[in-house]
Design an enzyme around this catalytic site. Sequence first.
Site, PDB file in Angstrom:
ATOM      1  N   HIS A 198     -10.983  38.544  39.230  1.00 49.26           N
ATOM      2  CA  HIS A 198     -10.715  38.915  40.616  1.00 49.26           C
ATOM      3  C   HIS A 198      -9.368  38.411  41.130  1.00 49.26           C
ATOM      4  O   HIS A 198      -8.869  38.888  42.131  1.00 49.26           O
ATOM      5  CB  HIS A 198     -11.875  38.518  41.544  1.00 49.26           C
ATOM      6  N   HIS A 260      -8.345  33.087  35.253  1.00 43.85           N
ATOM      7  CA  HIS A 260      -7.431  33.204  36.390  1.00 43.85           C
ATOM      8  C   HIS A 260      -6.048  32.576  36.104  1.00 43.85           C
ATOM      9  O   HIS A 260      -5.015  33.194  36.333  1.00 43.85           O
ATOM     10  CB  HIS A 260      -8.007  32.532  37.644  1.00 43.85           C
ATOM     11  N   LYS A 358     -11.913  21.003  41.275  1.00 42.54           N
ATOM     12  CA  LYS A 358     -12.798  21.103  42.440  1.00 42.54           C
ATOM     13  C   LYS A 358     -12.723  19.778  43.196  1.00 42.54           C
ATOM     14  O   LYS A 358     -12.406  18.744  42.615  1.00 42.54           O
ATOM     15  CB  LYS A 358     -14.239  21.333  41.990  1.00 42.54           C
TER      16      LYS A 358
HETATM   17  C1  BG6 Z   1     -14.488  31.952  40.362  1.00 32.76           C
HETATM   18  C2  BG6 Z   1     -14.997  30.653  39.802  1.00 32.76           C
HETATM   19  O1  BG6 Z   1     -14.053  32.799  39.333  1.00 32.76           O
HETATM   20  O2  BG6 Z   1     -13.394  31.709  41.241  1.00 32.76           O
HETATM   21  C3  BG6 Z   1     -15.364  29.690  40.912  1.00 32.76           C
HETATM   22  O3  BG6 Z   1     -16.132  30.898  38.992  1.00 32.76           O
HETATM   23  C4  BG6 Z   1     -14.223  29.551  41.896  1.00 32.76           C
HETATM   24  O4  BG6 Z   1     -15.733  28.417  40.373  1.00 32.76           O
HETATM   25  C5  BG6 Z   1     -13.738  30.912  42.360  1.00 32.76           C
HETATM   26  O5  BG6 Z   1     -14.691  28.796  43.001  1.00 32.76           O
HETATM   27  C6  BG6 Z   1     -12.521  30.801  43.257  1.00 32.76           C
HETATM   28  O6  BG6 Z   1     -12.158  32.061  43.757  1.00 32.76           O
HETATM   29  P1  BG6 Z   1     -11.246  32.205  45.041  1.00 32.76           P
HETATM   30  O7  BG6 Z   1     -10.966  33.665  45.144  1.00 32.76           O
HETATM   31  O8  BG6 Z   1     -12.034  31.669  46.192  1.00 32.76           O
HETATM   32  O9  BG6 Z   1     -10.021  31.385  44.789  1.00 32.76           O
END
Ligand code: BG6
Length: 505
Positions: A198, A260, A358
């Site tokens: 994403h 990511h 985190k």
């Molecule tokens: C997800 C992870 O892919 O991305 C999560 O599994 C993480 O652990 C999240 O919190 C963060 O996404 P964003 O879009 O809020 O930065």
Amino acid sequence: MTTNPLRDPRDRRLPRVPEPCALVVFGITGDLARKKLLPAVYDLANRGLLPTNFALLGFARRDWDDVDFAELSRSAAQEHARTPWREEVWERLANSVRFIQGSFDDDVAFDELASTLGELEGSHGIGGNAAFYLSIPPSLFPVVLKQMERTGMATSTPERWRRVVVEKPFGTDLPSSRELNQLVDSVFTADDVFRIDHYLGKETVQNLLALRFANTLFEPVWNGAHVDSVQITMAEDVGIGGRAEFYERTGAARDVLQNHLLQLLALTAMEEPVEFSAEEIRTEKLKVLRAISVPKDMARFAVRGQYEQGWLAGQRATGYRQEKGVSEDSTTETYAAVRLGVETRRWAGVPFYLRTGKRLPRRVTEIALSFQRAPHLPFAPTDTEELGHNQLVIRVQPDEGVTLKFGSKVPGSVMEVRDVSMDFLYGEQFTEASPEAYERLLLDVLLGDATLFPRNAEVEASWAVIDPLEEYWADTTPFSYRAGEWGPRAAEEMLASEGRAWRRP
Ligand code: BG6
């Protein structure tokens, strides 16, 4: 979809609306569906980007009927949608909502799903097109995919398309991801498989390509001759929420570094694609991922950590090992930092420092290029004491935008040079709000545009980077850091040992 023969197919100014189709979501009662997918469907409908002939199907074990499902979808959309609530939009969507009750090994339920799709062809004119979203743990993929194969639901024909959307994690290491890819590719043809990362749906991430390849300013200095180092940070202030079971098995490196952060690295380091198409962009990213080198000295350059109890925004935050569902002697990392290389002519010798964690002080994702110091400064050394490296920072989130940091003369009668910043903020420059990543990606799936979806070779090349790190970490215990700190001390030392420091975003 009718096409205008006079229009250049690359002309993307007019919003593209998908052909009539259905979206089937497996795991519809889960968090992702409620917080992201259902709201995104509503937002797309609200923006007029769904075809008139559209159906939304949910599949789950829950003892529900269409009305219950419509209610869940409504409250999810009302709670989490980005765009304003419009009852008439919802009413139109609600008419095309169907729920199939059953477990994944239930042949009858899958037969019903297949026949419902058939009926919707008549009643809603969906033209036989359907995208299947697997919002389920990968361990359930085999059984669901087999069911789709058995019922013939996975087969695209010249008259209709069938696509599958797979959520990360795509496996847990290289062998398991290969196995998973083979499985998915044995049921769907490669062009019909959409692997979601994403981060690639985020507006600022796509802007990286515009910044690099639509301007003349940056590209000449975008290489090892001018760049000293690159830092890619994905920091989160949240802990693991209710995901202990998943997180305990996964850890920060598998959860976000593998996907990511490596995708951000690939976009930062890739060469210019021949054209802005799925094929060409994925080809260039893959070359970078294959060129990544992991540190030889892992003890120094691959650091992982785990948060202990601490304070965040004035609130006491529990330690990871005390989180519900986490084992008392867990060695799962909640922080990972690593120094990678990209062995190409453009980047040889430039360290790419990646970190994620985190319970860090704030939520921030950014890519920072730090440039080399000027080879010669015609000033007295004291004049430039406050001058750091020039930096270009792409702020992925929050405060989406770009910052350029450079030296400037401090007003006054002496020559004193100090760092200043020039900022571009999305929120100030554009009146249009950025769509949510899932909105963009769902739309692309329905349009069949794979540009923002990593292909299987990229996923495998990324695991090839992570596996040696995991292998090294397997025999180590993560360093600890207090919740609310920027990670363990060892991560600071990693950069300090090379005369550098992490940015404080
Ligand atoms: C997800 C992870 O892919 O991305 C999560 O599994 C993480 O652990 C999240 O919190 C963060 O996404 P964003 O879009 O809020 O930065």
